[in-house]
Design an enzyme around this catalytic site. Structure first.
Site, PDB file in Angstrom:
ATOM      1  N   PHE A  22      -5.106   0.177   4.665  1.00 11.58           N
ATOM      2  CA  PHE A  22      -4.464   0.175   3.344  1.00 11.58           C
ATOM      3  C   PHE A  22      -3.406  -0.930   3.334  1.00 11.58           C
ATOM      4  O   PHE A  22      -2.630  -1.066   4.275  1.00 11.58           O
ATOM      5  CB  PHE A  22      -3.798   1.536   3.109  1.00 11.58           C
ATOM      6  CG  PHE A  22      -3.645   1.902   1.652  1.00 11.58           C
ATOM      7  CD1 PHE A  22      -4.474   2.859   1.077  1.00 11.58           C
ATOM      8  CD2 PHE A  22      -2.677   1.298   0.864  1.00 11.58           C
ATOM      9  CE1 PHE A  22      -4.324   3.212  -0.264  1.00 11.58           C
ATOM     10  CE2 PHE A  22      -2.531   1.643  -0.466  1.00 11.58           C
ATOM     11  CZ  PHE A  22      -3.345   2.600  -1.035  1.00 11.58           C
ATOM     12  N   PHE A  57      -1.160   7.446   6.624  1.00  8.25           N
ATOM     13  CA  PHE A  57      -1.155   8.887   6.898  1.00  8.25           C
ATOM     14  C   PHE A  57      -2.026   9.237   8.109  1.00  8.25           C
ATOM     15  O   PHE A  57      -1.766  10.228   8.803  1.00  8.25           O
ATOM     16  CB  PHE A  57      -1.646   9.650   5.652  1.00  8.25           C
ATOM     17  CG  PHE A  57      -1.449  11.119   5.735  1.00  8.25           C
ATOM     18  CD1 PHE A  57      -0.197  11.678   5.499  1.00  8.25           C
ATOM     19  CD2 PHE A  57      -2.494  11.971   6.078  1.00  8.25           C
ATOM     20  CE1 PHE A  57       0.002  13.044   5.593  1.00  8.25           C
ATOM     21  CE2 PHE A  57      -2.312  13.336   6.173  1.00  8.25           C
ATOM     22  CZ  PHE A  57      -1.061  13.878   5.930  1.00  8.25           C
ATOM     23  N   VAL A  81       3.585   1.132   3.392  1.00  8.62           N
ATOM     24  CA  VAL A  81       3.575   2.024   2.233  1.00  8.62           C
ATOM     25  C   VAL A  81       4.500   1.420   1.184  1.00  8.62           C
ATOM     26  O   VAL A  81       5.678   1.163   1.453  1.00  8.62           O
ATOM     27  CB  VAL A  81       4.034   3.458   2.606  1.00  8.62           C
ATOM     28  CG1 VAL A  81       3.702   4.416   1.466  1.00  8.62           C
ATOM     29  CG2 VAL A  81       3.381   3.931   3.887  1.00  8.62           C
ATOM     30  N   GLU A  85       3.223   1.384  -5.677  1.00  9.48           N
ATOM     31  CA  GLU A  85       1.774   1.494  -5.781  1.00  9.48           C
ATOM     32  C   GLU A  85       1.220   2.863  -5.454  1.00  9.48           C
ATOM     33  O   GLU A  85       0.014   3.025  -5.314  1.00  9.48           O
ATOM     34  CB  GLU A  85       1.134   0.438  -4.870  1.00  9.48           C
ATOM     35  CG  GLU A  85       1.503  -0.948  -5.343  1.00  9.48           C
ATOM     36  CD  GLU A  85       0.815  -2.046  -4.570  1.00  9.48           C
ATOM     37  OE1 GLU A  85      -0.042  -1.743  -3.728  1.00  9.48           O
ATOM     38  OE2 GLU A  85       1.151  -3.197  -4.828  1.00  9.48           O
ATOM     39  N   HIS A  88       2.159   9.261  -4.479  1.00 15.12           N
ATOM     40  CA  HIS A  88       2.539  10.181  -3.395  1.00 15.12           C
ATOM     41  C   HIS A  88       3.224   9.419  -2.255  1.00 15.12           C
ATOM     42  O   HIS A  88       3.085   9.755  -1.081  1.00 15.12           O
ATOM     43  CB  HIS A  88       1.378  11.047  -2.937  1.00 15.12           C
ATOM     44  CG  HIS A  88       0.197  10.335  -2.378  1.00 15.12           C
ATOM     45  ND1 HIS A  88      -0.381   9.233  -2.927  1.00 15.12           N
ATOM     46  CD2 HIS A  88      -0.540  10.614  -1.281  1.00 15.12           C
ATOM     47  CE1 HIS A  88      -1.404   8.859  -2.192  1.00 15.12           C
ATOM     48  NE2 HIS A  88      -1.524   9.658  -1.186  1.00 15.12           N
ATOM     49  N   ARG A 127       8.773  -8.829   5.433  1.00 17.33           N
ATOM     50  CA  ARG A 127       8.920  -8.213   6.759  1.00 17.33           C
ATOM     51  C   ARG A 127       7.666  -8.380   7.622  1.00 17.33           C
ATOM     52  O   ARG A 127       7.565  -7.804   8.699  1.00 17.33           O
ATOM     53  CB  ARG A 127       9.235  -6.718   6.591  1.00 17.33           C
ATOM     54  CG  ARG A 127      10.609  -6.460   6.004  1.00 17.33           C
ATOM     55  CD  ARG A 127      10.723  -5.049   5.408  1.00 17.33           C
ATOM     56  NE  ARG A 127      12.057  -4.749   4.929  1.00 17.33           N
ATOM     57  CZ  ARG A 127      12.610  -5.265   3.825  1.00 17.33           C
ATOM     58  NH1 ARG A 127      11.928  -6.122   3.075  1.00 17.33           N
ATOM     59  NH2 ARG A 127      13.831  -4.935   3.465  1.00 17.33           N
TER      60      ARG A 127
HETATM   61  N1  INI Z   1      -1.621   4.464   2.612  1.00 19.02           N
HETATM   62  C1  INI Z   1      -0.897   3.430   3.058  1.00 19.02           C
HETATM   63  O1  INI Z   1      -0.998   3.064   4.240  1.00 19.02           O
HETATM   64  N2  INI Z   1      -0.041   2.769   2.220  1.00 19.02           N
HETATM   65  C2  INI Z   1       0.105   3.133   0.927  1.00 19.02           C
HETATM   66  O2  INI Z   1       0.915   2.486   0.192  1.00 19.02           O
HETATM   67  C3  INI Z   1      -0.675   4.206   0.434  1.00 19.02           C
HETATM   68  N3  INI Z   1      -0.625   4.569  -0.962  1.00 19.02           N
HETATM   69  O3  INI Z   1      -0.226   3.735  -1.778  1.00 19.02           O
HETATM   70  O4  INI Z   1      -1.003   5.665  -1.330  1.00 19.02           O
HETATM   71  C4  INI Z   1      -1.539   4.882   1.316  1.00 19.02           C
HETATM   72  N4  INI Z   1      -2.273   5.923   0.895  1.00 19.02           N
HETATM   73  C5  INI Z   1      -3.382   6.433   1.661  1.00 19.02           C
HETATM   74  C6  INI Z   1      -2.958   7.462   2.699  1.00 19.02           C
HETATM   75  O5  INI Z   1      -2.307   6.827   3.784  1.00 19.02           O
HETATM   76  C7  INI Z   1      -4.177   8.170   3.250  1.00 19.02           C
HETATM   77  O6  INI Z   1      -5.049   7.233   3.826  1.00 19.02           O
HETATM   78  C8  INI Z   1      -4.927   8.972   2.170  1.00 19.02           C
HETATM   79  O7  INI Z   1      -4.057   9.815   1.474  1.00 19.02           O
HETATM   80  C9  INI Z   1      -6.051   9.827   2.809  1.00 19.02           C
HETATM   81  O8  INI Z   1      -5.515  10.764   3.745  1.00 19.02           O
END
Ligand code: INI
Length: 153
Positions: A22, A57, A81, A85, A88, A127
């Site tokens: 992500f 996550f 993160v 965007e 959650h 960063r």
């Molecule tokens: N995951 C990220 O690494 N960065 C983010 O900004 C992000 N957003 O924007 O929601 C994000 N969401 C996905 C999350 O990490 C999980 O992969 C997903 O919820 C499935 O468990």
């Protein structure tokens, strides 16, 4: 008085990097920074395992399994993160922070926290090799320091 400071010799070390796909525009730059700094400090390419996970996550679970297996000297976690965007944002941030904290404290090897949490993409890019340095590179030197420190304790 005895002072301890970990040194940065990675020549005999094996490391793992867990990186989120992500926001991979940024996470790839964090990974490049980490790889470059590990190489500069003697870690060979063959001694680095890179694990790509879907999002921030998912980082703690994979890092935990690597830590439990015990075949690396340390782990770097990398993710991004961005508040603007995600609805959650808070949940992803608190999940990844508490997960990594737990593994860093209770796992077999040191774990570096290279998950950026920013208001926008510009701050994240700053960063990740921009004007605020590269968190991946910082995590690489920090990890080598921690591994050596633990050997001294
Ligand atoms: N995951 C990220 O690494 N960065 C983010 O900004 C992000 N957003 O924007 O929601 C994000 N969401 C996905 C999350 O990490 C999980 O992969 C997903 O919820 C499935 O468990």
């Amino acid at each position: 008085m005895t002072e301890y400071l970990g040194s940065l010799n990675g020549s005999k070390l094996k490391t793992a990097i867990v990186v989120a796909r992500f926001n991979d525009l940024v996470t790839k730059r964090l990974l490049d920074g980490a790889l470059q700094t590990l190489a500069q400090n003697g870690v060979s390419k063959e001694a680095i395992d890179v694990y790509w996970v879907p999002g921030a996550f998912e980082i703690p679970r994979v890092a935990q399994k690597i830590s439990q297996k015990g075949n690396v000297d340390g782990i770097i976690t990398l993710g991004v993160v961005v508040r603007g965007e995600t609805s959650h944002y808070e949940s992803v941030c608190s999940g990844v922070t508490s997960g990594i904290t737990q593994i860093a404290l209770e796992g077999k090897v040191p774990v570096m926290f290279g998950v950026l949490m920013t208001e926008n993409m510009e701050q994240a890019l700053n960063r990740a090799g921009g004007k605020a340095g590269n968190k991946g590179s910082e995590c690489a030197t920090g990890l080598l320091e921690m591994i050596d420190m633990e050997q001294k304790i």
